[in-house]
Design an enzyme around this catalytic site. Structure first.
Site: not given
Length: 336
Positions: A249, A278, A300
């Site tokens: 994360r 993000e 990601h």
């Protein structure tokens, strides 16, 4: 019953438009009695605000990906909401305490992509170790040079460290042992005996881990306790030239501390699949990292494969269907 997939990346066609016909797995699981709806998308999925809240109102279930569970979201959906599923491993955006307080079921899929994430971790780490991305850019730019990017080091005499020794940390440990002489791990919730069963030595704290490892990979869960876990204090104990990889994360790692570590030579390289926000281009500090040759990034997608995507979609749909069926059965028993 109506199930809303707030931000399902798989629902987008090649032009970036939501295509409901892609929900073949979901329709197979839910059958004809459940209405499927999908998120509002215009370049990015809309995940808050009045328009989004109107869109989710009256849903029986939500399937979220990056969407954050908040009191505003629950109020917007209303009393029809029975379950929220997180289409992924993490629970940081599921807000379990709020769901428990509201009496709404919630679940994630913690084990569908261990092979993919551990493999992606090794791919990023080995790209740093062997200066692959730097060489790729130089050769494609007509600057062929054997020694460009610096001299790699021999891994067979090096130590790799793991922060977080859950399912994915253990899968990564097995793969690291094929390349590195020794693997150590830090996880205050995992005993040394279990680590030893995986051929891994236990570090008592982050200072010990960074003091022993030549490369560190991060696989911890994001909680209030682990937010910015890898920051200036931890990196102060790193050996000069340590490589750092994060596929867990974004908020586990303080990117400002990483940038400082790279500039000072405390870190020899950084690779990350995850950032907060993000997209690292949305953060001024992370953007500075993107300019560096000793930084390797991806969007990601460490979890991603054809197999993992099919698996998580089916398991999410099955879990939601079971929760709705259970809720319906309880309602029928109450009214009978």
């Amino acid at each position: 019953m109506r199930v809303v997939y707030t931000d399902a990346a798989w629902s987008l066609d090649d032009n970036g438009q939501v295509d409901p016909s892609r929900a073949v797995i979901e329709r197979e699981v839910f059958g004809p009695d459940v209405e499927l709806d999908f998120g509002l998308h215009d370049g990015r999925f809309l995940l808050d605000g009045p328009e989004f809240h109107r869109h989710v109102r009256g849903a029986s279930a939500l399937v979220i990906y990056r969407c954050q569970v908040t009191r505003e979201l629950l109020d917007a959906v209303g009393p029809s909401l029975k379950v929220i599923a997180r289409s992924g491993v993490g629970v940081d955006n599921l807000n379990a305490p709020l769901l428990e307080q509201a009496g709404i079921a919630g679940f994630n899929i913690p084990d569908y992509c261990g092979d993919e994430v551990s493999t992606h971790t090794l791919a990023l780490l080995l790209a740093l170790e062997r200066n692959v991305c730097t060489q790729d850019r130089l050769v494609k730019g007509d600057r062929w040079s054997v020694h460009a990017g610096g001299l790699p080091r021999r891994l067979a005499v090096r130590t790799a460290g793991i922060v977080g020794f859950g399912r994915i940390g253990r899968a990564t440990a097995r793969k690291l042992r094929a390349f590195y002489d020794r693997v150590v791990a830090y996880d205050p919730y995992v005993p040394a005996d279990l680590m030893a069963a995986h051929g891994v030595a236990r570090a008592d704290d982050l200072a010990e881990l960074f003091g022993a490892a030549d490369a560190v990979v991060v696989h911890a869960a994001l909680t209030a306790e682990s937010d910015r876990l890898i920051g200036a204090d931890a990196l102060a104990h790193a050996r000069p030239g340590t490589l750092l990889v994060n596929t867990a994360r974004g908020r586990l790692v303080d990117v400002a501390a990483v940038l400082d570590g790279l500039e000072r030579g405390r870190l020899g390289g950084f690779a990350s699949d995850v950032f907060s926000p993000e997209d690292p281009n949305d953060d001024p500090v992370a953007r500075k990292l993107l300019e560096r040759d000793d930084v390797v990034v991806s969007a990601h997608r460490a979890f991603l494969s054809a197999e993992s995507e099919r698996s998580v979609r089916r398991r999410v749909a099955q879990g939601v269907a079971a929760a709705l069926h259970d809720s319906s059965s309880k309602r029928d028993r109450t009214t009978s």
